[in-house]
Design a protein around this motif. Structure first.
Motif, PDB file in Angstrom:
ATOM      1  N   SER A   1      11.618   0.174   4.267  1.00  0.00           N
ATOM      2  CA  SER A   1      11.296   0.679   2.931  1.00  0.00           C
ATOM      3  C   SER A   1       9.842   0.456   2.545  1.00  0.00           C
ATOM      4  CB  SER A   1      12.192  -0.019   1.901  1.00  0.00           C
ATOM      5  OG  SER A   1      12.006  -1.420   1.972  1.00  0.00           O
ATOM      6  N   ARG A   2       8.979   0.179   3.508  1.00  0.00           N
ATOM      7  CA  ARG A   2       7.590  -0.156   3.182  1.00  0.00           C
ATOM      8  C   ARG A   2       6.869   1.020   2.543  1.00  0.00           C
ATOM      9  NH1 ARG A   2       3.707  -3.815   6.926  1.00  0.00           N
ATOM     10  NH2 ARG A   2       5.388  -5.245   6.337  1.00  0.00           N
ATOM     11  N   ARG A   3       6.207   0.745   1.420  1.00  0.00           N
ATOM     12  CA  ARG A   3       5.402   1.742   0.708  1.00  0.00           C
ATOM     13  C   ARG A   3       3.969   1.226   0.638  1.00  0.00           C
ATOM     14  NH1 ARG A   3       8.384   5.649   1.587  1.00  0.00           N
ATOM     15  NH2 ARG A   3       7.409   6.906  -0.042  1.00  0.00           N
ATOM     16  N   CYS A   4       3.032   2.122   0.308  1.00  0.00           N
ATOM     17  CA  CYS A   4       1.618   1.721   0.219  1.00  0.00           C
ATOM     18  C   CYS A   4       1.202   1.116   1.554  1.00  0.00           C
ATOM     19  CB  CYS A   4       1.474   0.714  -0.929  1.00  0.00           C
ATOM     20  SG  CYS A   4      -0.110  -0.089  -1.156  1.00  0.00           S
ATOM     21  N   GLU A   5       1.683   1.732   2.645  1.00  0.00           N
ATOM     22  CA  GLU A   5       1.612   1.106   3.963  1.00  0.00           C
ATOM     23  C   GLU A   5       0.191   0.917   4.473  1.00  0.00           C
ATOM     24  OE1 GLU A   5       4.643   1.293   7.753  1.00  0.00           O
ATOM     25  OE2 GLU A   5       4.511   2.961   6.359  1.00  0.00           O
ATOM     26  N   SER A   6      -0.718   1.794   4.124  1.00  0.00           N
ATOM     27  CA  SER A   6      -2.100   1.662   4.598  1.00  0.00           C
ATOM     28  C   SER A   6      -3.012   1.063   3.527  1.00  0.00           C
ATOM     29  CB  SER A   6      -2.635   3.034   5.024  1.00  0.00           C
ATOM     30  OG  SER A   6      -2.566   3.953   3.942  1.00  0.00           O
ATOM     31  N   GLY A   7      -2.399   0.435   2.524  1.00  0.00           N
ATOM     32  CA  GLY A   7      -3.168  -0.171   1.447  1.00  0.00           C
ATOM     33  C   GLY A   7      -3.338   0.776   0.272  1.00  0.00           C
ATOM     34  N   CYS A   8      -3.326   0.243  -0.929  1.00  0.00           N
ATOM     35  CA  CYS A   8      -3.473   1.093  -2.111  1.00  0.00           C
ATOM     36  C   CYS A   8      -4.005   0.288  -3.284  1.00  0.00           C
ATOM     37  CB  CYS A   8      -2.133   1.738  -2.478  1.00  0.00           C
ATOM     38  SG  CYS A   8      -0.837   0.537  -2.837  1.00  0.00           S
TER      39      CYS A   8
ATOM     40  N   ASP B   1      -1.826  -4.484   0.056  1.00  0.00           N
ATOM     41  CA  ASP B   1      -1.591  -4.039   1.430  1.00  0.00           C
ATOM     42  C   ASP B   1      -0.330  -3.187   1.544  1.00  0.00           C
ATOM     43  OD1 ASP B   1      -3.808  -5.558   2.088  1.00  0.00           O
ATOM     44  OD2 ASP B   1      -2.626  -7.300   2.679  1.00  0.00           O
ATOM     45  N   PHE B   2       0.751  -3.642   0.897  1.00  0.00           N
ATOM     46  CA  PHE B   2       2.017  -2.908   0.932  1.00  0.00           C
ATOM     47  C   PHE B   2       2.994  -3.536  -0.053  1.00  0.00           C
ATOM     48  CE2 PHE B   2       2.508  -6.313   4.060  1.00  0.00           C
ATOM     49  CZ  PHE B   2       3.745  -6.861   3.710  1.00  0.00           C
ATOM     50  N   ILE B   3       4.090  -2.841  -0.284  1.00  0.00           N
ATOM     51  CA  ILE B   3       5.231  -3.373  -1.022  1.00  0.00           C
ATOM     52  C   ILE B   3       6.474  -2.870  -0.309  1.00  0.00           C
ATOM     53  CG2 ILE B   3       5.117  -1.454  -2.673  1.00  0.00           C
ATOM     54  CD1 ILE B   3       6.343  -3.289  -4.778  1.00  0.00           C
ATOM     55  N   GLU B   4       7.455  -3.751  -0.113  1.00  0.00           N
ATOM     56  CA  GLU B   4       8.649  -3.343   0.630  1.00  0.00           C
ATOM     57  C   GLU B   4       9.860  -4.164   0.214  1.00  0.00           C
ATOM     58  OE1 GLU B   4       8.085  -4.009   4.792  1.00  0.00           O
ATOM     59  OE2 GLU B   4       8.160  -6.195   4.604  1.00  0.00           O
TER      60      GLU B   4
ATOM     61  N   PRO C   1      18.379  -7.782  -1.952  1.00  0.00           N
ATOM     62  CA  PRO C   1      17.282  -8.278  -1.103  1.00  0.00           C
ATOM     63  C   PRO C   1      16.062  -8.723  -1.901  1.00  0.00           C
ATOM     64  CG  PRO C   1      17.326  -5.898  -1.079  1.00  0.00           C
ATOM     65  CD  PRO C   1      18.549  -6.323  -1.847  1.00  0.00           C
ATOM     66  N   ILE C   2      15.187  -9.446  -1.251  1.00  0.00           N
ATOM     67  CA  ILE C   2      13.913  -9.890  -1.818  1.00  0.00           C
ATOM     68  C   ILE C   2      12.889  -8.767  -1.686  1.00  0.00           C
ATOM     69  CG2 ILE C   2      11.964 -11.462  -1.374  1.00  0.00           C
ATOM     70  CD1 ILE C   2      14.044 -13.597  -0.663  1.00  0.00           C
ATOM     71  N   ILE C   3      11.985  -8.654  -2.653  1.00  0.00           N
ATOM     72  CA  ILE C   3      10.881  -7.697  -2.588  1.00  0.00           C
ATOM     73  C   ILE C   3       9.645  -8.425  -2.076  1.00  0.00           C
ATOM     74  CG2 ILE C   3       9.442  -6.054  -3.853  1.00  0.00           C
ATOM     75  CD1 ILE C   3      12.375  -5.245  -3.684  1.00  0.00           C
ATOM     76  N   VAL C   4       8.938  -7.788  -1.129  1.00  0.00           N
ATOM     77  CA  VAL C   4       7.763  -8.404  -0.509  1.00  0.00           C
ATOM     78  C   VAL C   4       6.504  -7.630  -0.915  1.00  0.00           C
ATOM     79  CG1 VAL C   4       6.701  -9.149   1.651  1.00  0.00           C
ATOM     80  CG2 VAL C   4       9.207  -9.029   1.469  1.00  0.00           C
ATOM     81  N   PHE C   5       5.480  -8.363  -1.367  1.00  0.00           N
ATOM     82  CA  PHE C   5       4.189  -7.788  -1.707  1.00  0.00           C
ATOM     83  C   PHE C   5       3.160  -8.300  -0.701  1.00  0.00           C
ATOM     84  CE2 PHE C   5       6.638  -7.783  -5.532  1.00  0.00           C
ATOM     85  CZ  PHE C   5       6.202  -6.699  -6.284  1.00  0.00           C
TER      86      PHE C   5
END
Length: 393
Positions: free
Chosen positions: A273-280, A264-267, A327-331
């Motif tokens: 800093s959200r990337r892959c925001e629309s899913g990838c 769904d995303f990684i941020e 910071p923590i990375i969120v998937f």
């Protein structure tokens, strides 16, 4: 501190039911037992990883809980060895001869060095297969060639009995390597991806376990641990709910070749800093140590955690004294959030620290490696073509 030596090390990036249960403790191998990577630099690893995933290099530098009522097969917890928190591998036998092997969900073939691989034996010090010691050995004389993130191997296709603990696979096809161009901390590789990816045209080992009714369920699971003598496990034929928190969140495999899924995303938590925001597209790959992604996305994430690019080594370096404040990375996966702490995504080697996020030019999807799996338990459901994920204990 010699940074070149550290970068050489980096190029290695890229297991009881009372009826019949086997449990092993995993060990973190002492540094003095590691084989030093042979003449490979970080950029060379990057280009080899590109080839593994079908890209042409752009640069010339090169206690197990059984959840099924089936009475067939067993559940087995396979021992792994933890090498610098970047490689996890265990013992597999071929023709009753033991080899250390990386368990790789990013490939589908099993191979071991042959007695003809002089580079493997003299330069790398790996064990090699002795044909004369096995009565079940058969050679097809069919050539094969495979390229991985850590290098390439060539040889001939053969078959023999292959053992994961007490699980013995009959007539398992595997590669007998005669030529290799790199050394690793393990002797060979056991692929856990789907058959379509096989370069030896062999049925993958886990599919054979299912077909020969050797495992209780068509499931295997990874539980990797960081920084301790107990490094984790690969569970064959089942899952262990005591190794993760809460329920598993399932995501479907979108292409039964690699373990491909939609992320769904990684941020970076707390930052825009959200990337892959629309899913990838993403691939769960236990044979890759880091998180690998598109250039601009990785640049954005590394900037958000304060990592600075070092052009000499093509790495994003981190101030070792700042790790606890990062910071923590969120998937985002299947509508849930999974986390990776800075103590996990920053790779530390003595006083040298670097980001666990690496770019790959031309890549449009993500390769989710051991940085993620060292924080999150992953169940691979072969029959239902899905993965279950939960925070690891």
């Amino acid at each position: 501190m010699n940074l070149r030596v550290i970068i050489l090390f980096l190029c290695l990036l890229v297991l009881v039911d009372c009826r019949k249960m086997h449990r092993f403790r995993l060990e973190r191998r002492s540094h003095r037992h590691h084989k030093v990577p042979h003449a490979h630099m970080h950029i060379e690893f990057r280009n080899a990883l590109r080839r593994k995933y079908g890209y042409t290099p752009l640069r010339t530098v090169n206690a197990v809980n059984v959840t099924s009522n089936s009475s067939k097969g067993v559940v087995l917890s396979e021992p792994l060895i933890n090498s610098y928190d970047t490689n996890f591998f265990g013992i597999v036998s071929a023709g009753d001869q033991p080899f250390t092997m990386q368990f790789d969900t990013g490939s589908s073939d099993l191979w071991v060095p042959s007695s003809h691989c002089k580079f493997c034996i003299k330069q790398c010090g790996t064990k090699f297969f002795r044909e004369s010691k096995s009565k079940a050995f058969r050679s097809s004389r069919v050539p094969f060639s495979i390229t991985y993130g850590s290098g390439s191997v060539k040889g001939i296709v053969a078959s023999d009995e292959v053992g994961f603990g007490d699980i013995k696979i009959r007539n398992q096809g595997f590669g007998l390597v005669n030529i290799s161009d790199s050394c690793s901390v393990f002797d060979g590789i056991a692929g856990f991806a789907f058959q379509e990816l096989s370069m030896t045209d062999s049925v993958p080992p886990f599919q054979q376990m299912i077909d020969q009714q050797l495992v209780e369920q068509p499931i295997f699971s990874f539980h990797l641990k960081s920084g301790s003598r107990d490094g984790g496990s690969l569970i064959l034929g089942g899952s262990n709910s005591s190794l993760y928190y809460g329920p598993l969140t399932y995501t479907n495999v979108t292409e039964a070749k690699y373990w491909t899924f939609k992320m769904d995303f990684i941020e970076v938590h707390g930052k825009s800093s959200r990337r892959c925001e629309s899913g990838c597209k993403a691939i769960m790959d236990t044979g890759t140590s880091l998180i690998v992604g598109p250039v601009m996305d990785v640049l954005y994430l590394n900037k958000a955690i304060g990592a600075e690019h070092n052009s000499t080594f093509d790495l994003y370096l981190v101030d070792c004294s700042s790790i606890s404040q990062l910071p923590i990375i969120v998937f985002g996966i299947a509508g849930k959030e999974f986390y990776v702490k800075p103590q996990t995504y920053v790779i530390v080697y003595q006083d040298f620290c670097f980001s666990g996020f690496m770019d790959m030019r031309g890549l449009t999807h993500w390769i989710i490696g051991d940085v993620f799996l060292r924080e999150n338990y992953v169940e691979f459901d072969w029959a239902r073509k899905r993965m279950g994920i939960a925070p690891a204990v």
